[in-house]
Scaffold this motif. Structure first.
Motif, PDB file in Angstrom:
ATOM      1  N   ILE A  65       2.004  14.668 -11.088  1.00 12.65           N
ATOM      2  CA  ILE A  65       2.431  13.873 -10.056  1.00 12.65           C
ATOM      3  C   ILE A  65       1.545  13.733  -8.851  1.00 12.65           C
ATOM      4  CG2 ILE A  65       4.371  13.426  -8.565  1.00 12.65           C
ATOM      5  CD1 ILE A  65       6.300  14.619 -10.660  1.00 12.65           C
ATOM      6  N   THR A  66       1.128  14.975  -8.491  1.00 13.28           N
ATOM      7  CA  THR A  66       0.544  15.058  -7.313  1.00 13.28           C
ATOM      8  C   THR A  66      -1.051  14.268  -7.278  1.00 13.28           C
ATOM      9  OG1 THR A  66       1.243  17.343  -6.810  1.00 13.28           O
ATOM     10  CG2 THR A  66      -0.756  16.807  -5.609  1.00 13.28           C
ATOM     11  N   SER A  67      -1.564  14.555  -8.568  1.00 10.08           N
ATOM     12  CA  SER A  67      -2.899  14.032  -8.751  1.00 10.08           C
ATOM     13  C   SER A  67      -2.966  12.345  -9.148  1.00 10.08           C
ATOM     14  CB  SER A  67      -3.762  14.743  -9.671  1.00 10.08           C
ATOM     15  OG  SER A  67      -4.854  13.977 -10.109  1.00 10.08           O
ATOM     16  N   VAL A  68      -1.881  12.182 -10.219  1.00 14.34           N
ATOM     17  CA  VAL A  68      -1.799  10.779 -10.667  1.00 14.34           C
ATOM     18  C   VAL A  68      -1.429   9.815  -9.615  1.00 14.34           C
ATOM     19  CG1 VAL A  68      -0.401   9.426 -12.115  1.00 14.34           C
ATOM     20  CG2 VAL A  68      -1.638  11.365 -13.244  1.00 14.34           C
ATOM     21  N   VAL A  69      -0.341  10.243  -8.872  1.00 15.96           N
ATOM     22  CA  VAL A  69       0.401   9.283  -7.924  1.00 15.96           C
ATOM     23  C   VAL A  69      -1.099   8.851  -6.926  1.00 15.96           C
ATOM     24  CG1 VAL A  69       1.859   9.009  -5.919  1.00 15.96           C
ATOM     25  CG2 VAL A  69       2.700   9.939  -8.093  1.00 15.96           C
ATOM     26  N   GLY A  70      -1.484   9.973  -6.372  1.00 12.54           N
ATOM     27  CA  GLY A  70      -2.724   9.420  -5.396  1.00 12.54           C
ATOM     28  C   GLY A  70      -3.571   8.651  -6.152  1.00 12.54           C
ATOM     29  N   SER A  71      -4.162   8.868  -7.583  1.00 18.29           N
ATOM     30  CA  SER A  71      -5.060   8.031  -8.163  1.00 18.29           C
ATOM     31  C   SER A  71      -4.587   6.914  -8.594  1.00 18.29           C
ATOM     32  CB  SER A  71      -5.333   8.928  -9.457  1.00 18.29           C
ATOM     33  OG  SER A  71      -6.126   8.023 -10.118  1.00 18.29           O
ATOM     34  N   SER A  72      -3.196   6.607  -8.916  1.00 20.04           N
ATOM     35  CA  SER A  72      -2.639   5.309  -9.265  1.00 20.04           C
ATOM     36  C   SER A  72      -2.689   4.263  -8.144  1.00 20.04           C
ATOM     37  CB  SER A  72      -1.469   5.432  -9.782  1.00 20.04           C
ATOM     38  OG  SER A  72      -0.533   6.031  -8.929  1.00 20.04           O
ATOM     39  N   ILE A  73      -2.595   4.782  -6.694  1.00 17.85           N
ATOM     40  CA  ILE A  73      -2.513   3.868  -5.833  1.00 17.85           C
ATOM     41  C   ILE A  73      -3.495   2.931  -5.670  1.00 17.85           C
ATOM     42  CG2 ILE A  73      -2.283   3.892  -3.008  1.00 17.85           C
ATOM     43  CD1 ILE A  73      -0.693   6.537  -3.180  1.00 17.85           C
ATOM     44  N   THR A  74      -4.819   3.399  -5.791  1.00 18.98           N
ATOM     45  CA  THR A  74      -5.853   2.567  -5.710  1.00 18.98           C
ATOM     46  C   THR A  74      -5.820   1.313  -6.733  1.00 18.98           C
ATOM     47  OG1 THR A  74      -7.233   3.847  -7.171  1.00 18.98           O
ATOM     48  CG2 THR A  74      -7.295   4.403  -4.747  1.00 18.98           C
ATOM     49  N   THR A  75      -5.333   1.897  -8.023  1.00 21.00           N
ATOM     50  CA  THR A  75      -5.281   0.668  -8.985  1.00 21.00           C
ATOM     51  C   THR A  75      -4.208  -0.080  -8.726  1.00 21.00           C
ATOM     52  OG1 THR A  75      -5.712   2.460 -10.579  1.00 21.00           O
ATOM     53  CG2 THR A  75      -4.936   0.337 -11.545  1.00 21.00           C
ATOM     54  N   VAL A  76      -2.958   0.232  -8.215  1.00 21.41           N
ATOM     55  CA  VAL A  76      -1.854  -0.673  -7.773  1.00 21.41           C
ATOM     56  C   VAL A  76      -2.399  -1.601  -6.929  1.00 21.41           C
ATOM     57  CG1 VAL A  76       0.518  -0.691  -6.492  1.00 21.41           C
ATOM     58  CG2 VAL A  76      -0.040   0.833  -8.507  1.00 21.41           C
TER      59      VAL A  76
END
Length: 711
Positions: A275-286
């Motif tokens: 959650i900590t890693s993926v949420v931050g990563s997914s923000i750029t994609t979104v």
């Protein structure tokens, strides 16, 4: 987050039951979502061409029209066909030479150019204008075209946008599931080669597939989505969210070593870390996808919202459905474990760092030409020319061009109160424009010698409703070409001279607007995506310099990807430059962020510049490789298979973009760290410069304390 992880582990069976039950309404939602196959319908509603389309439908009851090429029929047979066509639901009227000639006036008084344009004496072909009382891409119009095609065995070929839309619909319906199957199979192959279990690829695909169905099912809220969104949504969601599943699996494996014998605890921690890693990563994609919502051409909003939503569903599925599946199928996963087939490529990290000046020079040499090339690509706006030649709409267009020397057909809407003299002069001026075959209006039909009272009422109703008069302008030029755009400008200038409220509408004028609008949209979306992702990276990495470096490196990859077609002479779809740049930046900047985090950690732990960069590159290269290969696999096969060039080109560009981003992150980004290390250290929080500490005598703790102080 650890508490959330524990809850997921505790209620894993319930989560799976609910997730499978939710597939039922999602499937119903997917089936009830209308697919829009008309690209031009996404133009802004306030431009003149779109307003003219509404007037045409509201005032004349004509929403669409098609040119029908009839071969091998006598006039008597065409008369019968005309009546059959009029009996078809939503066919409003049929205009052809026989209908025009059926006036109670001597034949010699009728204009010869109408006969010459609507009949080909050499081939015996005739041209019919079939009008519909529904809009261009309405289901009723498409059904009517399908019924017309059934009347004759290719003796009656329909051209025009509605016929093209119907053929695109057929192709999409037959290929859409194949796209997903190809993407899934190739992704499974990559996972089988890079993962340590033969079963885990199937579990990944199942959990991501469920998230895709949820995403597609919720599109019913919008009512409809474009065919491009439908074709790309599943493939792109699979490509951009696969990383999240891989991260969870690797994190689960690492935590099993920390907590041997307690897989539930290991999974709870893996979920928390993911959650900590993926949420931050997914923000750029979104952010990359949402940037497309700033397009005035609303196809961008259509695709952007669906894909941003898909990423969110992907993240939720990754931390709920996937861990539940892994725990429940744990025994089978253990039985199918194996060593990864592809070896760890991280060992080449030292070689890359040793030769970093070479890659930096390559960057400096290529960035200028590639930037120029990507801004000078050939672009097409006409869908017809890129469809398979055996489609009926394409065959009709080719026959129209070959036998009648005709391409696009425009419609002029002008004030019905214009004097007969001015109307006749305007039509004659329109006919004199270069490339115009015929201007077919009420005055052109009758000519100056035929009194208005002798014109049949049904002809008047078709071309003049008392408020507006309508003129069909037949052009030799194809839609989307420079010639037809110049012709449209000339025609527009003529009609405005006679009537300031007059409008030029039709496929070619709409496409001309599309060219202008998307050119502006490209600049806006590129700027918005860069600014959004810059701000996100700045916030995540707490740095001023790193966002500049990371965005520059990925943009360099985009320049290469979009510059290659210039050198190969490949003509790209108009939407490519907008969509590819945004998606490639948003989806692959994560590769750079992953490496940067490791570089930052090593630097903070006291490693010198070279050691930190080498360790960061070596430890992250394998993850970046797997991620890029997964993205490549999900899109490459679809690009090779699709017979719709717009979808094929987009997927091919996305696949190539993933590999190019892999190379620029692996070779160029480390070189940037080496060159700008001092700048990065002094403009970023969380970095520690060991060499500087030794010179000044400061301890690491005090150095870090100063870096975290405000100002």
């Amino acid at each position: 987050m650890i508490q959330f992880g524990k809850k997921v582990v505790k209620f894993r069976v319930l989560i799976l039951i609910l997730s499978f039950l939710l597939l039922i309404p999602a499937v119903f939602g997917y089936l009830r979502t209308r697919i829009n196959y008309d690209i031009l319908s996404y133009l802004p509603k306030d431009i003149e061409t779109m307003q003219g389309q509404d007037i045409l439908l509201d005032e004349f009851g004509t929403g669409a029209f098609s040119l029908c090429v009839v071969s091998g029929m006598e006039d008597k047979e065409i008369n019968v066909l005309e009546e059959e066509l009029k009996d078809i639901s939503h066919v409003k009227d049929v205009i052809w030479y026989g209908a025009v000639a059926d006036l109670s006036v001597p034949m010699e008084l009728l204009p010869e150019d109408i006969r010459d344009t609507l009949q080909n004496a050499e081939t015996g072909s005739s041209l019919l204008i079939v009008t519909f009382d529904t809009s261009m891409s309405a289901d009723e119009t498409l059904d009517a075209i399908e019924e017309i095609r059934g009347l004759t065995d290719r003796q009656c070929l329909l051209s025009g946008m509605s016929a093209v839309v119907l053929d695109i619909k057929k192709i999409c319906n037959s290929e859409a599931l194949v796209y997903v199957a190809i993407a899934a199979l190739l992704s499974a192959l990559v996972l089988a080669l890079t993962m340590d279990s033969y079963l885990i690829p199937a579990i990944f695909l199942l959990s991501i597939g469920m998230a895709i169905i949820y995403n597609l099912g919720t599109n019913q809220i919008a009512g409809e989505i474009s065919f491009i969104t439908q074709a790309l949504a599943a493939v792109l969601q699979l490509a951009v969210t696969m990383d999240y599943s891989i991260f969870l699996w690797h994190s689960y494996g690492e935590n099993q070593k920390k907590y041997p014998g307690d897989k539930k605890r290991a999974m709870a921690h893996a979920i928390s870390q993911t959650i900590t890693s993926v949420v931050g990563s997914s923000i750029t994609t979104v952010a990359g996808f949402l940037a497309m919502c700033f397009m005035t051409f609303t196809l961008g909003m259509d695709l952007g919202i669906v894909m941003a939503k898909g990423v969110v569903f992907g993240v939720i599925g990754c931390v709920t459905i996937l861990p539940s599946m892994i725990l429940i199928l744990d025994k089978w996963l253990e039985k199918t474990k194996h060593r990864p087939i592809i070896p760890d490529v991280g060992r080449i990290g030292a070689f890359i760092i040793q030769h970093y000046p070479v890659f930096l020079v390559g960057f400096l040499i290529l960035i200028g030409p590639m930037f120029y090339a990507q801004n000078h690509n050939q672009v097409y706006y006409d869908l017809v020319g890129t469809l398979p030649d055996d489609l009926e709409s394409v065959e009709a267009g080719n026959k129209l061009e070959a036998e009648f020397d005709m391409g696009a057909t425009h419609i002029v809407l002008a004030d019905s109160n214009m004097s007969e003299k001015d109307a006749y002069r305007m039509e004659k001026e329109l006919e004199e424009v270069k490339g115009v075959k015929l201007a077919l209006g009420l005055d052109a039909v009758t000519g100056p010698l035929v009194p208005d009272v002798m014109v049949p009422d049904h002809i008047k109703e078709i071309l003049d409703n008392g408020k507006y008069q309508m003129i069909y302008v037949m052009s030799e030029y194809k839609t989307g070409t420079d010639e037809v755009n110049e012709q449209c400008d000339t025609l527009r200038a003529i009609i405005k001279r006679y009537d300031q409220t007059a409008m030029l509408i039709g496929e070619a004028p709409c496409t001309q607007d599309l060219i202008t609008i998307t050119d502006r949209d490209f600049k806006v979306v590129s700027a918005v995506s860069i600014v959004l992702i810059f701000l996100i990276i700045a916030a995540v990495l707490k740095s001023i310099s790193l966002p500049v470096i990371l965005v520059l490196v990925i943009e360099f990859g985009i320049f290469i990807n979009m510059g290659i077609p210039h050198f190969t002479g490949t003509v790209l779809p108009f939407i490519a430059s907008i969509v590819i740049g945004t998606i490639q930046l948003g989806a692959t900047v994560d590769y750079a962020i992953l490496m940067t985090n490791k570089y930052k950690r090593e630097r903070n732990h006291g490693a010198d510049k070279k050691e930190a960069v080498t360790t960061a590159l070596s430890s992250s290269l394998q993850s970046v490789l797997v991620s890029a290969l997964s993205f490549f696999a999900a899109t490459f096969g679809v690009g090779m298979y699709s017979s719709i060039d717009m979808i094929s080109s987009l997927c091919t560009l996305l696949a190539r973009g993933a590999i190019i981003s892999l190379f620029v992150v692996a070779f160029v980004l480390p070189a940037m760290y080496m060159v700008f290390d001092k700048v990065i250290v002094h403009t970023s929080a969380g970095f520690s410069d060991k060499n500087n500490q030794e010179k000044t005598g400061n301890c690491p703790g005090r150095s870090m304390q100063r870096e975290h102080l405000p100002g």
